[in-house]
Design an enzyme around this catalytic site. Structure first.
Site, short mmCIF file in Angstrom:
data_model
loop_
_atom_site.label_atom_id
_atom_site.label_comp_id
_atom_site.label_asym_id
_atom_site.label_seq_id
_atom_site.Cartn_x
_atom_site.Cartn_y
_atom_site.Cartn_z
N PRO A 271 0.83 -1.26 0.02
CA PRO A 271 0.05 -0.09 -0.01
C PRO A 271 0.80 1.21 0.02
O PRO A 271 1.64 1.29 0.87
CB PRO A 271 -0.81 -0.25 1.32
CG PRO A 271 -0.72 -1.64 1.56
CD PRO A 271 0.49 -2.12 1.04
N GLU A 272 0.50 2.19 -0.67
CA GLU A 272 0.90 3.54 -0.82
C GLU A 272 0.25 4.43 -0.15
O GLU A 272 -0.57 4.29 0.48
CB GLU A 272 1.38 3.85 -2.19
CG GLU A 272 2.17 3.04 -3.03
CD GLU A 272 2.65 3.42 -4.36
OE1 GLU A 272 2.66 4.52 -4.64
OE2 GLU A 272 3.16 2.48 -5.23
N ARG B 195 12.79 -2.23 -9.46
CA ARG B 195 11.26 -1.90 -9.65
C ARG B 195 10.79 -1.72 -11.00
O ARG B 195 11.59 -1.10 -11.77
CB ARG B 195 11.08 -0.90 -8.74
CG ARG B 195 11.04 -0.94 -7.05
CD ARG B 195 10.63 0.40 -6.48
NE ARG B 195 11.01 0.08 -4.98
CZ ARG B 195 10.77 0.94 -4.06
NH1 ARG B 195 9.80 2.18 -4.22
NH2 ARG B 195 10.93 0.77 -2.86
N LYS C 154 3.71 6.15 5.11
CA LYS C 154 2.82 5.11 4.84
C LYS C 154 2.51 4.35 6.27
O LYS C 154 1.98 3.30 6.01
CB LYS C 154 3.55 4.23 4.12
CG LYS C 154 4.08 4.79 2.55
CD LYS C 154 4.79 3.77 1.71
CE LYS C 154 5.20 4.34 0.66
NZ LYS C 154 6.28 3.38 -0.51
#
EC number: 3.2.2.23
Length: 301
Positions: free
Chosen positions: A2-3, A291, A58
């Site tokens: 989750p961002e 990434r 976060k």
């Protein structure tokens, strides 16, 4: 993982159920998540009233009436669900910010349970985490900024501290790729892979250009940096409004899905046409620091 927009969605979903409620009991169903729980964690939380919920980067923050703050990170697969009243296990549950497939709802992965009392009646807030990459900690509110999780974090992407002049000073003379500089939490707190890709596309900036090219030799911001800051703010605000991105069954409190993924312009759109009007380019995927990066080499320079 989750961002920021997804964690903000979790906070907003939990707030009506948790703020002002008394924790009758904090139930720990194992001794650790990614890290061990703090000493006497359940005893320190049980009996306390939840004053407010917040977020930093976060991390979800739960302020208690004794001056302590509970810190929660969702890791890769963590989620909270709210169970109203004295209901059957798993029945009538709402899930604010769920980032995993439905199979991960298996109750054997329910590791932390907040048993709450409030004027609206009893509730349970259950933390479920199949992969156990999430974690919880506790710190005095006055010491929060100095906590190892937070002391090196940069400003929030939507806060007043973030501006072109600030980033120009941070990026000055840096040959580091722009995307990597934006993902560095010491520069900006809470930005993640999805929203950096989207913000760079909106600003027409290449993720592989050197971050230092957006500042003058004297450390002043170039006009492109002003556009980048505006793009970061806009993409985060749009994602929060949309309830985050439902890449893996992200569900809000009322059961609706986050839908920002339907607005992706480059992320996860490899080989598709760029959405910049008149561009004619194609979205490419490259790998940076392990990434996936999605961008259009035609209009992002």
């Amino acid at each position: 993982m989750p961002e920021l927009p997804e964690v903000e969605t979790v906070k907003r979903g939990l707030a009506p159920a948790m703020e002002g409620a008394r924790v009758a009991k904090l139930e720990l169903r194992r001794g650790d998540l990614r890290f061990p729980f703090p000493d006497a964690f359940a005893d320190r939380v049980s009996g306390r009233t939840i004053v407010s919920l917040g977020r930093r980067a976060k991390y979800l923050l739960v302020d208690l009436d004794d001056g302590n703050t509970l810190i929660s990170h969702l890791g890769m697969s963590g989620s909270f669900r709210i169970e109203e009243g004295r209901i059957e296990e798993g029945a009538g549950a709402a899930t604010p910010g769920e980032f995993h497939h439905a199979r991960s709802k298996d109750e054997k992965h329910d590791h932390v349970v907040f048993h709450l009392e409030s004027p609206a009646g009893p509730r349970r807030v259950v933390y479920n985490d199949p992969r156990r990459f999430g974690f919880m900690d506790m710190v005095g509110r006055a010491d929060l900024a100095a906590h190892p999780f937070f002391r090196d974090l940069g400003p929030e992407p939507t806060g007043n501290e973030l501006g072109a002049a600030y980033l120009a000073e941070r990026f000055r003379h840096k040959a580091q790729p722009l995307k990597s500089a934006l993902l560095d939490q010491k520069n900006i707190a809470g930005l993640g892979n999805i929203y950096v890709c989207e913000a760079l596309w909106r600003a027409h900036l290449s993720p592989i250009r050197a971050a230092g090219t957006l500042a003058t030799a004297g450390g002043r911001p170039k006009e492109q940096l002003n556009l980048l800051v505006a793009s970061i703010r806009d993409v985060i605000a749009d994602a929060i409004t949309a309830g985050g991105s439902s890449l893996r069954d992200h569900i809000q409190t009322d059961g609706s899905l986050g839908y920002f993924q339907h607005s992706f312009s480059v992320y996860d759109r490899e080989g598709q046409a760029c959405r910049t009007p008149g561009c004619g380019g194609t979205v490419a995927r490259i790998v940076q620091a392990g990434r996936s990066t999605f961008y259009c080499a035609t209009c992002q320079k």
